[in-house]
Design an enzyme around this catalytic site. Sequence first.
Site, PDB file in Angstrom:
ATOM      1  CG  ASP A 160      22.977 -81.188 -14.701  1.00  0.00           C
ATOM      2  OD1 ASP A 160      24.064 -81.780 -14.864  1.00  0.00           O
ATOM      3  OD2 ASP A 160      22.204 -80.900 -15.632  1.00  0.00           O
ATOM      4  CG  ASP A 171      26.382 -78.743 -19.857  1.00  0.00           C
ATOM      5  OD1 ASP A 171      26.888 -77.622 -19.744  1.00  0.00           O
ATOM      6  OD2 ASP A 171      27.046 -79.784 -20.034  1.00  0.00           O
TER       7      ASP A 171
END
Length: 410
Positions: free
Chosen positions: A241, A243
Site C-alpha cells: 500500500d 499512503d
Amino acid sequence: MLHQAVILVGGRGTRLGALTDDTPKPLLPVGGRPFLAYLIDELFRQGFNDILLLAGYRGDRIERFCQEMLRPGLRLRCMTEPEPAGTGGALRTVSDQLEAQFLLLNGDTLFDINLNDFSTPPLSADGDVLARMALRRVPDTARYGSIVLESSRIVAMLEKGPAGKGLINGGIYLLDRRAVDRLPPSPCSIETDLFPLLAAEGAIEGRVYDRFFLDIGVPDDFALAQSAIPASRRRKAAFFDRDGVLNEDIGFAHRPDQITWMPGARKAVKRLNDAGFLVFVVTNQGGVARGLYGEEHVRTLHRWMQEELRAVGAHVDAFYHCPHHPDHGKAPYRTDCRCRKPEPGMLLQAMAEWPVEPLGSFLVGDRETDVQAAQRAGIEGTLHLGGDLDALVAGILARSGTGTEVETAR
C-alpha cells in the site's frame, strides 16, 4: 539518473554451430522467445528505457527485432557496424550517442542482478574510476577466465586456464564515456584492449553478486537455458500500500512536495530488489473520484517516486491505483469496482501481467482492507502500523528463508 543501456549483439556465435548460420546468437529462441527479449525486459522494468543495440552479423534481423519489441516509454535503437570492428570498435562508432555514463551488457549473458544497485552511486566525476564490472563467484573459472579483486578494485584479469573456484566477469558494466576514448583504433576489444589497461591503472571497480547467471555461448548451456531462464523469470512478489506504508498519510497526497518517505521505506524496496522479488504498489486513490486531483497527477507522482527510489538503488516494477469510489464523484469514477481494496483487483491484475509466484508473495498495508485484499488474492497480508518498514520486511524474508536465498545456474 542513469537511463541508457548499450547491448553488444554483433558476435557470430560460432561455438553454437549451425544454430547461428542465419540467426544472431542473441536472437536464438530460449523458452519460446528470443534470448535478447529477456535482457530488454530486465533493463526496461528496472528503469533503463533508452537502449541501444550494437549489431554486426545479420544486423537486419536485430533491426527487425527492435521494431517488434517497441512499447510505450521505451526507446530502442539498433546500429549495425558496416564491417566487423570488435566490441571496442562498435562502441567507438557510436561514441557521439553515448551518455556521460551508461550500462553496457553482453548480448549472450543473463545475470539477474539489481541493476540500480550496480549503477549506484555513479562513477566519480574526477575520472579516477572509469568502469565498474559485475562479478559472479563460480565453482570453476576454467571456461571464463578469472578476475582478481582487491578491496573494490579489479587488479588483474586472467586468461582461461586451470579449473578452480573464483570470480568471473558477469557481462554487465558501468562505463564512463571517457573510457571509450582509451580504446585503440578498430578493430579492438573491450575485454582485451580496454579492461586490462584500466585494471593496471586501478581504474576499474568490481562488485560481486551471487545471483542467477547463464551464458548461452556453448551448446550445453544453451540447452540448459531452455528451462532455466524461463523458470528464473517467475518470481515472488511484494505488494505495498502507498499512503501510510511507503509515505506518510496526510490525506489525498498527489504532489511530490506532499511526500515524506516512511522510515526504512526505500531500504525495504531495495532489499526486495536485491533478493529478486517483484515489487508493486497498490493504492486506493479515491481523491480522483472526489475531484481533488486527476489520474495524471497520480501517474506523475509515481514517476517521481520511482526516480527517488532509483537514486538509492531501488525500483518499483509497477504502480497500480484505483481511482474509484462507491459513494463519491461522478461516472465513470463513482462505481462499486473490483479494484478498490478490500477487493483484490489490483493485485490480481499484477499477477496476470507479471510472472508472479504466489507462494511466498506478500502484501504490507496499514489497514485491514489491505490485508483482506491480500487474502482474497491468495497471498499473505501484514499490517504495518509504524516503525521501520525495512525491519518489518527483513523479518518477513527471514521467516520465509528468502533473505539468504540465492538463485544459481552454472
